[in-house]
Design a protein around this motif. Structure first.
Motif, PDB file in Angstrom:
ATOM      1  N   LEU A   1       0.074  -3.674  -5.367  1.00 30.39           N
ATOM      2  CA  LEU A   1       1.335  -2.982  -5.109  1.00 30.39           C
ATOM      3  C   LEU A   1       2.000  -2.552  -6.409  1.00 30.39           C
ATOM      4  N   VAL A   2       2.150  -3.482  -7.344  1.00 27.38           N
ATOM      5  CA  VAL A   2       2.904  -3.176  -8.565  1.00 27.38           C
ATOM      6  C   VAL A   2       2.136  -2.230  -9.494  1.00 27.38           C
ATOM      7  N   THR A   3       0.814  -2.223  -9.416  1.00 27.88           N
ATOM      8  CA  THR A   3       0.032  -1.311 -10.257  1.00 27.88           C
ATOM      9  C   THR A   3      -0.115   0.071  -9.641  1.00 27.88           C
ATOM     10  N   GLY A   4       0.269   0.214  -8.366  1.00 29.37           N
ATOM     11  CA  GLY A   4       0.134   1.497  -7.683  1.00 29.37           C
ATOM     12  C   GLY A   4      -1.224   1.717  -7.072  1.00 29.37           C
ATOM     13  N   GLN A   5      -2.128   0.754  -7.227  1.00 32.50           N
ATOM     14  CA  GLN A   5      -3.482   0.907  -6.692  1.00 32.50           C
ATOM     15  C   GLN A   5      -3.487   1.073  -5.177  1.00 32.50           C
ATOM     16  N   ALA A   6      -2.577   0.372  -4.514  1.00 29.18           N
ATOM     17  CA  ALA A   6      -2.573   0.380  -3.056  1.00 29.18           C
ATOM     18  C   ALA A   6      -2.328   1.770  -2.477  1.00 29.18           C
ATOM     19  N   SER A   7      -1.543   2.579  -3.159  1.00 25.37           N
ATOM     20  CA  SER A   7      -1.193   3.895  -2.622  1.00 25.37           C
ATOM     21  C   SER A   7      -2.216   4.973  -2.968  1.00 25.37           C
ATOM     22  N   THR A   8      -3.212   4.633  -3.783  1.00 25.42           N
ATOM     23  CA  THR A   8      -4.198   5.632  -4.196  1.00 25.42           C
ATOM     24  C   THR A   8      -5.545   5.415  -3.532  1.00 25.42           C
TER      25      THR A   8
ATOM     26  N   ASP B   1      -8.085   5.076   0.130  1.00 23.87           N
ATOM     27  CA  ASP B   1      -8.321   5.931   1.291  1.00 23.87           C
ATOM     28  C   ASP B   1      -7.339   5.583   2.408  1.00 23.87           C
ATOM     29  N   ALA B   2      -7.285   6.447   3.412  1.00 26.81           N
ATOM     30  CA  ALA B   2      -6.288   6.319   4.481  1.00 26.81           C
ATOM     31  C   ALA B   2      -6.407   4.999   5.234  1.00 26.81           C
ATOM     32  N   ALA B   3      -7.637   4.561   5.518  1.00 27.84           N
ATOM     33  CA  ALA B   3      -7.821   3.321   6.274  1.00 27.84           C
ATOM     34  C   ALA B   3      -7.294   2.116   5.483  1.00 27.84           C
ATOM     35  N   THR B   4      -7.529   2.111   4.187  1.00 25.97           N
ATOM     36  CA  THR B   4      -7.048   1.013   3.346  1.00 25.97           C
ATOM     37  C   THR B   4      -5.531   1.057   3.237  1.00 25.97           C
ATOM     38  N   GLN B   5      -4.970   2.257   3.138  1.00 29.82           N
ATOM     39  CA  GLN B   5      -3.510   2.374   3.111  1.00 29.82           C
ATOM     40  C   GLN B   5      -2.894   1.815   4.389  1.00 29.82           C
ATOM     41  N   ARG B   6      -3.540   2.082   5.536  1.00 32.69           N
ATOM     42  CA  ARG B   6      -3.024   1.556   6.804  1.00 32.69           C
ATOM     43  C   ARG B   6      -3.023   0.028   6.787  1.00 32.69           C
ATOM     44  N   ALA B   7      -4.138  -0.550   6.323  1.00 31.49           N
ATOM     45  CA  ALA B   7      -4.247  -2.010   6.300  1.00 31.49           C
ATOM     46  C   ALA B   7      -3.225  -2.610   5.338  1.00 31.49           C
TER      47      ALA B   7
ATOM     48  N   HIS C   1      11.103  -7.245  -0.688  1.00 32.68           N
ATOM     49  CA  HIS C   1       9.914  -6.837   0.055  1.00 32.68           C
ATOM     50  C   HIS C   1      10.194  -5.647   0.967  1.00 32.68           C
ATOM     51  N   ALA C   2      11.392  -5.605   1.551  1.00 36.17           N
ATOM     52  CA  ALA C   2      11.763  -4.452   2.377  1.00 36.17           C
ATOM     53  C   ALA C   2      11.808  -3.180   1.533  1.00 36.17           C
ATOM     54  N   LEU C   3      12.384  -3.285   0.349  1.00 34.74           N
ATOM     55  CA  LEU C   3      12.463  -2.114  -0.535  1.00 34.74           C
ATOM     56  C   LEU C   3      11.084  -1.738  -1.081  1.00 34.74           C
ATOM     57  N   ALA C   4      10.211  -2.743  -1.269  1.00 35.97           N
ATOM     58  CA  ALA C   4       8.843  -2.451  -1.704  1.00 35.97           C
ATOM     59  C   ALA C   4       8.093  -1.684  -0.627  1.00 35.97           C
ATOM     60  N   LEU C   5       8.297  -2.049   0.635  1.00 32.39           N
ATOM     61  CA  LEU C   5       7.659  -1.315   1.727  1.00 32.39           C
ATOM     62  C   LEU C   5       8.168   0.121   1.769  1.00 32.39           C
ATOM     63  N   ARG C   6       9.467   0.291   1.604  1.00 30.34           N
ATOM     64  CA  ARG C   6      10.024   1.650   1.591  1.00 30.34           C
ATOM     65  C   ARG C   6       9.403   2.476   0.460  1.00 30.34           C
ATOM     66  N   ALA C   7       9.288   1.892  -0.731  1.00 28.55           N
ATOM     67  CA  ALA C   7       8.729   2.622  -1.876  1.00 28.55           C
ATOM     68  C   ALA C   7       7.269   2.975  -1.629  1.00 28.55           C
ATOM     69  N   PHE C   8       6.509   2.045  -1.069  1.00 29.53           N
ATOM     70  CA  PHE C   8       5.102   2.322  -0.768  1.00 29.53           C
ATOM     71  C   PHE C   8       4.983   3.441   0.268  1.00 29.53           C
ATOM     72  N   ALA C   9       5.794   3.334   1.323  1.00 29.08           N
ATOM     73  CA  ALA C   9       5.747   4.347   2.380  1.00 29.08           C
ATOM     74  C   ALA C   9       6.209   5.710   1.882  1.00 29.08           C
ATOM     75  N   ASP C  10       7.043   5.699   0.857  1.00 30.72           N
ATOM     76  CA  ASP C  10       7.611   6.939   0.332  1.00 30.72           C
ATOM     77  C   ASP C  10       6.756   7.547  -0.782  1.00 30.72           C
ATOM     78  N   SER C  11       5.654   6.882  -1.131  1.00 31.29           N
ATOM     79  CA  SER C  11       4.806   7.396  -2.206  1.00 31.29           C
ATOM     80  C   SER C  11       4.147   8.707  -1.790  1.00 31.29           C
ATOM     81  N   ARG C  12       3.799   9.498  -2.761  1.00 25.47           N
ATOM     82  CA  ARG C  12       3.274  10.845  -2.512  1.00 25.47           C
ATOM     83  C   ARG C  12       2.023  10.821  -1.639  1.00 25.47           C
ATOM     84  N   GLN C  13       1.175   9.808  -1.819  1.00 24.13           N
ATOM     85  CA  GLN C  13      -0.073   9.749  -1.065  1.00 24.13           C
ATOM     86  C   GLN C  13       0.116   9.227   0.362  1.00 24.13           C
ATOM     87  N   VAL C  14       1.094   8.343   0.554  1.00 21.06           N
ATOM     88  CA  VAL C  14       1.248   7.673   1.851  1.00 21.06           C
ATOM     89  C   VAL C  14       2.211   8.411   2.773  1.00 21.06           C
TER      90      VAL C  14
END
Length: 283
Positions: A41-48, A50-56, A73-86
């Motif tokens: 999460l903190v390195t940004g790897q999760a948002s880069t 494939d789609a199936a991995t992003q869903r998981a 954690h709520a704000l982390a979810l928002r940031a992940f969901a708001d990332s350009r790829q997701v």
């Protein structure tokens, strides 16, 4: 990473009924780190990925935020969901899930902004938020303000002397049955009124208008929203409804659930036990 996300979900859900809320929160945070999901999460790897991995990963991060009800954690979810790829791939359900954990974590400004991205049918009215308390004020509750359409944070009543704490859920039909049953029982309602804090657990919807309508109709049973469940150590499991009968913070009796026939006798017995703790005599 997808398998690690699924392992996290399986581990936390497998302990859902076994552990207290506090222990489950610790387990979720530890497992999220142990499986390398926090690092992803903190390195940004999760948002880069494939789609199936992003869903998981989304599912795992949502469960972490839902379980802990922690702002970070709520704000982390928002940031992940708001990332350009997701962001372009989010489903209607996922948009609602982000909103839900922001509300439960009492991140009202973020929830207000996020709600604009949701389908209109899923949106709810959010009041003006008034929070004059600092981060160290605990335990605290949110009350319907005297100014129209406001919700104000206040320090909760100190757990001293004889008290009753009701833990309810606005969306829980058993809690609603309990509240209606007590309101319809004049003797029980009168005994509870001066002693009880009527508290609502953090949920995925605020339900402000329902809260306000109940309080206007039942001024001696005003519901208040818990700010942070961590501040209420006596609530080991967030089941609803629960009633805690306390003498100087010590639990004298506890009643859980509300069957169709109600619990009038058990409630009176618990109130008698609470009175007996003070006087040594019963009703």
């Amino acid at each position: 990473m997808a398998n690690r996300g699924r392992d996290f979900v399986a581990t936390v859900q497998g302990q859902w009924r076994e552990k207290s809320h506090r222990d489950l929160r610790i387990l979720a945070q530890d497992e999220f780190s142990r499986l390398g999901l926090h690092e992803a999460l903190v390195t940004g790897q999760a948002s880069t990925t494939d789609a199936a991995t992003q869903r998981a990963f989304f599912e795992a991060l949502h469960l972490l935020a839902f379980t802990t009800q922690a702002a970070e954690h709520a704000l982390a979810l928002r940031a992940f969901a708001d990332s350009r790829q997701v962001a372009p791939t989010l489903t209607v359900t996922e948009l609602r899930q982000v909103y839900g954990v922001l509300i439960a974590a009492r991140q009202f400004a973020a929830a207000q902004a996020w709600q604009k991205r949701m389908d209109e049918a899923a949106r709810e009215f959010l009041p003006i938020i008034i929070d004059r308390l600092g981060p160290g004020a605990s335990p605290s509750v949110w009350v319907v303000g005297k100014t129209p359409d406001t919700l104000e944070r206040q320090v909760a009543r100190e757990l001293a002397g004889a008290q009753v704490i009701m833990i309810a859920g606005l969306g829980c039909p058993f809690s609603q049955a309990a509240l209606r049953g007590i309101a319809a029982d004049p003797l029980l309602a009168a005994r509870l009124a001066p002693l009880t804090q009527w508290l609502v657990l953090p949920e995925s919807r605020l339900g402000f208008r329902d809260l306000r309508a109940w309080n206007e109709a039942h001024p001696t049973m005003e519901l208040m929203l818990i700010h942070n469940l961590e501040d209420w150590a006596l609530v080991e499991r967030p089941a609803t409804p629960q009633f805690f009968f306390l003498r100087d913070g010590k639990v004298v009796a506890r009643i859980a659930g509300w069957p169709k026939e109600g619990r009038s006798e058990a409630m009176h017995d618990a109130l008698d036990a609470l009175e007996h703790e003070r006087t040594g005599v019963t009703r």
